[in-house]
Every structure is written in structure tokens, then in C-alpha cells.
Design a protein around this motif. Sequence first.
Motif, PDB file in Angstrom:
ATOM      1  N   MET A 165       7.426   4.200  -0.115  1.00  0.00           N
ATOM      2  CA  MET A 165       6.349   4.273   0.860  1.00  0.00           C
ATOM      3  C   MET A 165       5.742   5.665   0.936  1.00  0.00           C
ATOM      4  SD  MET A 165       6.445   1.161   2.325  1.00  0.00           S
ATOM      5  CE  MET A 165       5.715   1.286   3.959  1.00  0.00           C
TER       6      MET A 165
ATOM      7  N   ASN B 112      -8.067   1.215   7.161  1.00  0.00           N
ATOM      8  CA  ASN B 112      -7.522  -0.137   6.988  1.00  0.00           C
ATOM      9  C   ASN B 112      -6.464  -0.515   8.010  1.00  0.00           C
ATOM     10  OD1 ASN B 112      -8.638  -1.208   4.193  1.00  0.00           O
ATOM     11  ND2 ASN B 112      -8.213   0.970   3.959  1.00  0.00           N
ATOM     12  N   LYS B 113      -6.046   0.446   8.820  1.00  0.00           N
ATOM     13  CA  LYS B 113      -5.044   0.127   9.839  1.00  0.00           C
ATOM     14  C   LYS B 113      -5.514   0.546  11.230  1.00  0.00           C
ATOM     15  CE  LYS B 113      -0.964  -0.099   6.941  1.00  0.00           C
ATOM     16  NZ  LYS B 113       0.482   0.175   6.876  1.00  0.00           N
TER      17      LYS B 113
ATOM     18  N   ARG C 121       2.259   4.382   7.642  1.00  0.00           N
ATOM     19  CA  ARG C 121       2.879   4.277   6.321  1.00  0.00           C
ATOM     20  C   ARG C 121       2.244   3.142   5.519  1.00  0.00           C
ATOM     21  NH1 ARG C 121       8.593   3.903   6.255  1.00  0.00           N
ATOM     22  NH2 ARG C 121       8.547   5.563   7.806  1.00  0.00           N
ATOM     23  N   GLU C 122       2.356   3.255   4.202  1.00  0.00           N
ATOM     24  CA  GLU C 122       1.855   2.197   3.317  1.00  0.00           C
ATOM     25  C   GLU C 122       2.633   2.247   2.012  1.00  0.00           C
ATOM     26  OE1 GLU C 122       0.927  -0.778   2.312  1.00  0.00           O
ATOM     27  OE2 GLU C 122      -0.759  -0.532   3.709  1.00  0.00           O
ATOM     28  N   LYS C 123       2.790   1.085   1.375  1.00  0.00           N
ATOM     29  CA  LYS C 123       3.519   1.032   0.112  1.00  0.00           C
ATOM     30  C   LYS C 123       2.797   1.841  -0.958  1.00  0.00           C
ATOM     31  CE  LYS C 123       5.964  -3.358   0.676  1.00  0.00           C
ATOM     32  NZ  LYS C 123       6.197  -4.706   0.103  1.00  0.00           N
TER      33      LYS C 123
ATOM     34  N   VAL D 220       0.492  -0.046  -3.509  1.00  0.00           N
ATOM     35  CA  VAL D 220      -0.809  -0.469  -2.970  1.00  0.00           C
ATOM     36  C   VAL D 220      -1.820   0.665  -3.097  1.00  0.00           C
ATOM     37  CG1 VAL D 220      -2.044  -1.126  -0.862  1.00  0.00           C
ATOM     38  CG2 VAL D 220       0.180  -2.154  -1.375  1.00  0.00           C
ATOM     39  N   ILE D 221      -1.409   1.855  -2.668  1.00  0.00           N
ATOM     40  CA  ILE D 221      -2.295   3.021  -2.721  1.00  0.00           C
ATOM     41  C   ILE D 221      -2.611   3.401  -4.166  1.00  0.00           C
ATOM     42  CG2 ILE D 221      -2.497   5.475  -2.185  1.00  0.00           C
ATOM     43  CD1 ILE D 221      -2.677   3.801   0.300  1.00  0.00           C
TER      44      ILE D 221
ATOM     45  N   TYR E 118      -7.073   5.785   3.809  1.00  0.00           N
ATOM     46  CA  TYR E 118      -6.716   4.366   3.732  1.00  0.00           C
ATOM     47  C   TYR E 118      -6.077   3.905   5.048  1.00  0.00           C
ATOM     48  CZ  TYR E 118      -4.380   0.042   2.383  1.00  0.00           C
ATOM     49  OH  TYR E 118      -3.942  -1.261   2.338  1.00  0.00           O
ATOM     50  N   ILE E 119      -5.116   4.684   5.538  1.00  0.00           N
ATOM     51  CA  ILE E 119      -4.415   4.308   6.773  1.00  0.00           C
ATOM     52  C   ILE E 119      -5.383   4.288   7.953  1.00  0.00           C
ATOM     53  CG2 ILE E 119      -2.727   5.151   8.462  1.00  0.00           C
ATOM     54  CD1 ILE E 119      -0.940   5.911   6.096  1.00  0.00           C
TER      55      ILE E 119
END
Length: 371
Positions: free
Chosen positions: A290, A352-353, A193-195, A198-199, A348-349
Motif C-alpha cells: 500500500m 477519488n476518495k 491509503r491505496e494499493k 492500482v496507482i 488520486y486519494i
Amino acid sequence: MSEITNEDSEICKKEIRSNVFEIGVHQWYILFYRQGCEICNHLSVFLCAANHHKLLPGWNHFAVFTVSLMNKHPNKSKHSDTLHKFYKREHDWGWKKFIVLPRLLDGFIDDSFSLIIKAQVQVIRKSVNGPFPCLDSQYRKELLRVYFTVVNQIFLRFMKEKRNKLMDDKTRWTNICAFWLGMDQKSRRAMSREKMDVIQKLVVKHFFINKNVTSPLVMDFLFKGLNSLVLDTNKEKIIITISKQIVRLLKDDSNASENTLKTLEDEPKKEIAFDTKELAVPIVSVDNDMFVLADDAMLLLEKAVLEPFPGERVPPNRIEVDYDEESDDEKLLTEYARHTLEVFVLDYIFCNKIEIAYKEAIALKMHEEHS
């Protein structure tokens, strides 16, 4: 969006200005040069910010606009579109070589020896928080007839590039999968998950290109794609919530049979399945503020790589007047935009994660082996 028409019979004057008009609380005028601006044998046309020398320091107006030189035969009219940020040093913008002068005799000068120039201007208020609506619906339709293929290719190119990148190294991919499977469920959920803000800021930074006339169309459809994603997520939640409330009420009713209750419990699943059977299975859902992956990250990455894209279409001609409220082109680009957002979140996930966590784990393992 607004439109002004300038009919000027003083065609022999070197510089001609339209009356000042107001769009988006800003004032503008059209300036054209009968014998060209710093160039010969061309008609030059510019959109200008009116009274720019009186505006406050630091002023700027972002606008997408179309200038049209009308012909007696509408399908021969000359149209040019652009996007520009107007400010002190660039308070006018347009085309020095709008059209060669000999072409004016081919139906552009009317019976009263006038030229008719029309301008459509849309002032854009940029948002830093995410994809944003830029265009009046009718103006969007007109630009779409010209730039459908370009916008379509922007989305397709992005998705294909990410698809090729995600699983380009099979050995590395196998190792990352093994690393992922070795993680506990709580860590996987946290990484999945990501805010949204941000995305969305990254999406705008990637897709909104200054001076590129297709940028407002791209933003418009990314906004529509985001709304589609949010609405579908909320719709599913609403259907399930309402169904549960009805079941709860009926359970208090002694006359309600078990079959009736079972039917109502299954109904939302059928409705959701019916509504989405024509759509691809979602990659991302929305939970409050999110973006959340809809399934296991590795399964979704494989799905993103293997899933085919919808077929491509040919757009209608710019001068066609009969255009559906939401055309097939708009529906297709909304679908592409939504999928682009989902792939953006997934990429992105992953990068970056998941990939960073994998590299950190490898670095830690190497450090321990050499200690």
C-alpha cells in the motif's frame, strides 16, 4: 543494449542492408537508401524486424533505438532517437529525411569512401503493474544528455498542474477541510491509503506515451523514484527494528546503564534525521503493498502546493565521455520522479476518495433538506 556498425563501400547502390543482428532475442537489420526512400536528396535510414513474414501471428516488439551516422569529427556525428512498436504492418521504422545528401561531404564519407552507421537498440518488455526499467545504464546516460530538459519538464509540468488544481477554489477548499476534520480518525486513515498496483498502473497509463522517445527515460526514473521511496521506508523500519533488538538485549544485561539504553533508543531517530535532513519531508510512505499518506491529508495538500521545487540544471553535451556513474542529472530526476509519484498518490486519494466522499455528503444533505 547492443551496438552494430555497418561499413558499406557500395555507396552507389540505392538500397543497402546491414547484416542481421540479435537484440533482446529478436533479430534486426539496418536498411538505408543512398538516394532516399520516396524522397529525393536525402539519405533514408530504418531499423527493420528481420524475417517479419516468418514470425507468429500477432507478434510485436517494443524498442527504443538510436541511429548514428559517424563523422570524422565526433562532435559532428548525426544522431536520431525514437521509440516504436514493431508489428506486421509497421515492421520497419526510421527516418526518410535522415540527412540531406550534400552534408555527407562534410566529413561523413571516410577515406575508404564508406559511410559508418551505428545502431543502438533496446527492446522494452512492458510491465502492466507499474513503472519499469527500460534502458541499459549506459544507453540511459547517452539519452539523458539529449533529453534531460524534456524529461525534467515532464515531471515539473505534472507537479505544477496538480499543484494549481488542488487548491484552485479557496471556498471549496475550506468546505472540504471542514468536512475532513469532521470525519472520525478511522475513516480518515482508510481514505489515506491505496494499493500500489492500482496507482502504478495509472502512472504507466499517464506517462508512457507510444512513439515518444522520452517515455523509456520517464519510466526509468519513475522506477528509480519508486525504489527510493520503498528503500527509504524500509530503511527507517530496519533501523528502528535493529535498535529495538539491541536495546532489548542490553536490558537483559545487568551491566548496561540507563544512559546507554537511552542513547541507543534515541540513535535511530538521529540517524534517520541525518539521512533525510537534505531531503524534503516525505508525503507518502510504503506499507507492504500500500501507498500511505505520511501525515494528515489536508496538511500534505497544503505542503504539496507551497513546497518549492529543487533548482533546474543544464545537462552536459551528448559527446562528453566523462560521466559519473550516477550524475547530478540522474539524482535530480530521481528526486523529481519520486516527488511526482508522491503528488500522483496524493492527487488520486484527494480526487477519488476525499472529494467523492465530500460530494456524496453534500448530495445526501441536500436530499435530506428536500425530503
